[in-house]
Every structure is written in C-alpha cells, then in structure tokens.
Design a protein around this motif. Structure first.
Motif, PDB file in Angstrom:
ATOM      1  N   MET A   1      45.732  30.397  37.835  1.00 19.95           N
ATOM      2  CA  MET A   1      44.554  30.721  38.644  1.00 19.95           C
ATOM      3  C   MET A   1      43.454  31.293  37.728  1.00 19.95           C
ATOM      4  SD  MET A   1      44.238  33.215  41.928  1.00 19.95           S
ATOM      5  CE  MET A   1      45.139  34.475  41.046  1.00 19.95           C
ATOM      6  N   HIS A   2      42.241  30.950  38.064  1.00 27.05           N
ATOM      7  CA  HIS A   2      41.135  31.470  37.276  1.00 27.05           C
ATOM      8  C   HIS A   2      40.877  32.925  37.651  1.00 27.05           C
ATOM      9  CE1 HIS A   2      37.616  31.833  34.969  1.00 27.05           C
ATOM     10  NE2 HIS A   2      36.784  31.850  35.994  1.00 27.05           N
ATOM     11  N   LYS A   3      40.699  33.756  36.636  1.00 25.78           N
ATOM     12  CA  LYS A   3      40.503  35.180  36.899  1.00 25.78           C
ATOM     13  C   LYS A   3      39.028  35.559  36.858  1.00 25.78           C
ATOM     14  CE  LYS A   3      44.911  37.136  35.861  1.00 25.78           C
ATOM     15  NZ  LYS A   3      45.792  36.015  35.564  1.00 25.78           N
TER      16      LYS A   3
ATOM     17  N   LEU B   1      42.112  39.666  38.893  1.00 27.49           N
ATOM     18  CA  LEU B   1      41.665  40.211  37.605  1.00 27.49           C
ATOM     19  C   LEU B   1      42.875  40.267  36.694  1.00 27.49           C
ATOM     20  CD1 LEU B   1      39.626  43.412  38.649  1.00 27.49           C
ATOM     21  CD2 LEU B   1      38.670  41.281  37.769  1.00 27.49           C
TER      22      LEU B   1
END
Lengths: 261, 206
Positions: A1-3, A252
């Motif tokens: 997943m992109h943070k 995050l």
C-alpha cells in the motif's frame, strides 16, 4: 500500500526560526531555541520529511546551511531546502549541502528555463514546486510569487497545471489565508483543484493540531500534510501527532517498535 | 580494518550519507579520484538525478573501470537509488544509456498502467519485504519501511539476485544482491533507524 507523509516545515531568516501568519513573519527563536524545543533526534523519527525554507529577502546561503547542518546531523529523514533559488548555482549549492530535494516557487513563473535546467540535472523527483495562493474578494483563487508579494496573472488551476507540465516532481500547495492561523487546511479550494493531479500533492497552510493533519491525510488525492506551526507542536507535539494518526489508521510508516541503532 | 569509500562523482546529496555514517561511527571518506578506491574495504555509490548525467560523470572520472576492478577483487559495493540503477545493464531514462552492467538487470520507468492509478514519481516511505534476513537485512522484520523517491525501477533477469521486493501497484525489486554487489532502490541514509541498521549491516556483514 502506498503510504502518506507527515512533513514539518521550518522557516529560517537572519539566524532565527519564524512563525508565519498570513505570510507575516514573527521571530520565535534561534537554533538553540529550536534544539531545546524540538529535539531532532526524536522529532526526526516522527516525521517523514523535513522542509527548511530560507525566507529572508537578503539571502545568506552559508548562514542558512550552517543551521541546516545543525539540524540534519540528527535527522535521518529526507530534507528539502528552498527559498530564494534564482540560479542553477543556488540549486547546486543546496543539493551539495544537504538538500535531498529543493523547493522552488518564484522561478516557476519568472525563469522556466532555469526550472528545466534544474530538472535535467537532478531529476523531477528532486524538485518540489511550491505554489502560494489567496482567495480574493471575488472568490477567485490567485497564485502569488515572491513570498506572497506579487500576484501571478493566472487562475490557480491553470497556473498549477502549467507548472505540472514543466515536469516538477511534487506540488506543495500553501494557502496564504490559512497560513499560521491554526484553523485547518483550505479544503474548499484544494479538493476541487487536485482531483486530476497525477503527481504527489503536499498540503500546507493552516494545520494547528493533529486533527487537522488527520483531515488532510484522509483526503484521497493528498499525499502529504505539512505544518509550519512552530508553536503548536513544540516538545513531543509531533511524536504525539504521529501516534494519533497511526492510531486513526492513517497509512504512515510505523517506526514505533524500531530499536535504536 | 573497515573503511568505507563514498564515491563522490559530482552528483547528489552526500550530506545525509555522511550524517548517517558519522552517527554509526564508521570510518569513511568521500572519494573524488578513482585511484584512491583501492584503499578502502567497502564502496558506497550514492546518487540522485538523471541516469545519463550520472553515468557520464562516472565515466569522465574513470570511476566505471575502477569500481569494476574493485568489485572483481570481491570488495562489497552498495549502490543507492540511482547508484543501484547504474549497476544495471542500461536505462531508458533521458534516452538509452548504458550502465556498469555489474548485474543482469534493466532500468525502465514505471508505466501508468502497471501502477494502476498511483502517482509517479513514487515518493515517501514504503514497505519492503526482504527475501532473506542475511547480509544487509540481518535482524530485520518481515516487512520494513524505507524511504523511496524514484520514477524508474530495476528489473532483474535472475530472480535469485532479488534481495527484497516491494509493491507499488505492481511488484518490483527494491533491493538486489549478487555476491558482493548490492543495490537498494530506497535510501537507507534517509530511512530513520531501519536505514542506519542497514548501513551498519553493510559494513558488518558484507
């Protein structure tokens, strides 16, 4: 997943750090004040990036870099530097003195050739395009350059897309109206503005507490939330804010369990 | 005696590397002249920016043949970001450019299609999955966050040389390791404690 990213922005001028409110600067303290109130060996591990802007009109880059060095010694996160970049030499000086990226603003309007030269040398990913804007009485959004002093003769949306087409790596959108107010980000403007932006967007101007950061990072097309509020996050303000965001399931990076090295 | 050479070929920010290595109390120097490389036990090849500019500078300063010679002696080499990419055969960035060809890999841009709507460049901390917890990844967890900033990525021909994988819409190589030749797409020097640990592992275990 992109943070997503939490970014802290520091404003530097005449050997001091400043709080900006609607682009009016208030001196807060020098490097000793900063070190006392923001312990960068711990603060460093609660932010994803640090931006340090040289906001003095009379630039003393060496003095600026001395302050940057003092901070970066203990901060193992990426650092972006900017403010008053007017030549390739300025950019080179910052890149060779601690900048992982640079933040450019006025030259996006005044010297596009220079923007292109910087990008061909250092790559798009090293260049953050900062756009300051105000909403005027007619409810139209006006971009500004030169520390909010000169209006640009474009609508914000057109100006932003023109800048994106110059191949910059990221956009840093800063509301002059919200700047330093602690009243939260300007979603009225930003949400419509960025729906079709395909490069990372950093939101700035107005965050005064962890909830504002949460609101910003909860928006789909916003990749990073920045605060330059030097007074609202003193002490353990930033570590606490990050913990809160993680508890609220904001994607995050999580370094809470990592042991010291 | 471990001594690290950080190759200074005139591009990129070296401050964050020196901050990290100083914090780790490592013996290191910036090496600006290829003749001096042989004096060191470990080599770090940093880099940000354009592949073409980077390779041209390496060649102009004759670092290309010097690095090759040192690596052939078995000296550990760590390429970071562009420094990793330059160890590959070629890149399509800024027109076709030949790399150092120390590892059988190609460098191409993420296509919009494969990242499925995610933004390019890929910027920020992201998760890597080490294949084996040895060498640079000794002591790491199954999933670790490191800092990335890139639009291009490395495609390894030999699966066995992939040291860690990440996913950005599509699975890609975030680190490779072929004997003493190591590359990380992410920036350990800007990756908080995990990055410090990785750099420490590089000198201790490689």
């Amino acid at each position: 997943m992109h943070k997503k990213r939490l970014i802290f922005t520091l404003l530097f001028k005449d050997n001091s750090f400043y709080l900006s409110r609607n682009f009016r600067l208030q001196k807060i303290g020098n490097i000793n004040w900063l070190s006392k109130n923001y312990n960068f060996s711990t603060i460093g591990s609660s932010i994803d990036e640090l931006i340090i802007l040289n906001v003095g009109v009379e630039q003393d880059l060496e003095e600026f870099i001395d302050a940057v060095n003092e901070i970066s010694k203990h901060c193992f996160a990426p650092i972006a530097l900017g403010g008053g970049i007017r030549s390739l030499k300025d950019a080179e000086y910052l890149f060779s003195n601690g900048a992982d990226k640079i933040v450019i603003n006025s030259i996006l309007e005044t010297d596009q050739r220079l923007v292109s030269d910087i990008i061909s040398k250092y790559g798009s990913q090293s260049v953050i395009a900062s756009i300051d804007y105000k909403v005027n009485d007619k409810k139209s959004e006006v971009p500004f350059i030169f520390n909010g002093k000169r209006a640009v003769d474009y609508l914000l949306k057109d100006y932003m897309h023109k800048i994106i087409s110059m191949n910059v790596g990221e956009i840093y959108l800063n509301s002059i109206d919200r700047d330093g107010t602690g009243n939260g980000y300007d979603f009225d403007t930003v949400e419509n503005l960025i729906t079709d932006v395909e490069i990372p967007v950093i939101l700035a101007g107005g965050a005064g507490n962890p909830n504002h950061l949460l609101e910003g990072l909860s928006k789909a097309n916003i990749d990073a939330a920045s605060t330059a509020n030097l007074l609202n996050f003193v002490g353990d303000g930033l570590p606490k804010a990050r913990n809160y965001l993680l508890e609220m399931d904001v994607p995050l990076a999580d370094w809470r369990d990592d042991a010291d090295v | 005696m471990k001594r690290i050479a950080v190759v200074n070929y005139g591009i990129g920010n070296l401050k964050s590397i020196s901050n990290a290595l100083s914090h780790l109390e490592q013996d290191f120097s910036f090496v600006e002249s290829q003749e001096n490389l042989s004096e060191y036990s470990h080599i770090i090849l940093p880099g940000v920016g354009s592949y073409k500019v980077g390779m041209n500078l390496l060649r102009r300063k004759k670092f290309d043949s010097a690095i090759l010679a040192e690596v052939n002696k078995g000296k550990p080499l760590l390429g970071i970001c562009l420094g990793m990419q330059m160890l590959a055969n070629r890149s399509s960035e800024d027109g076709e450019t030949k790399g150092l060809a120390l590892i059988n890999a190609e460098v191409d841009i993420f296509s919009k299609n494969e990242v499925g709507g995610l933004k390019i460049p890929h910027v920020g901390f992201d998760t890597i999955r080490p294949i084996s917890k040895t060498g640079i990844f000794a002591g790491f967890k199954d999933q670790v966050d490191f800092y990335f900033t890139h639009s291009y990525r490395v495609l390894c021909s030999n699966k066995s040389e992939i040291a860690s994988e990440s996913t950005y819409g599509i699975k890609y190589v975030s680190a490779f390791c072929k004997d003493n030749i190591i590359g990380t797409q992410f920036h350990p020097e800007k990756s908080q404690k995990n990055g410090l640990r990785l750099l420490k592992n590089f000198t201790n275990y490689c």
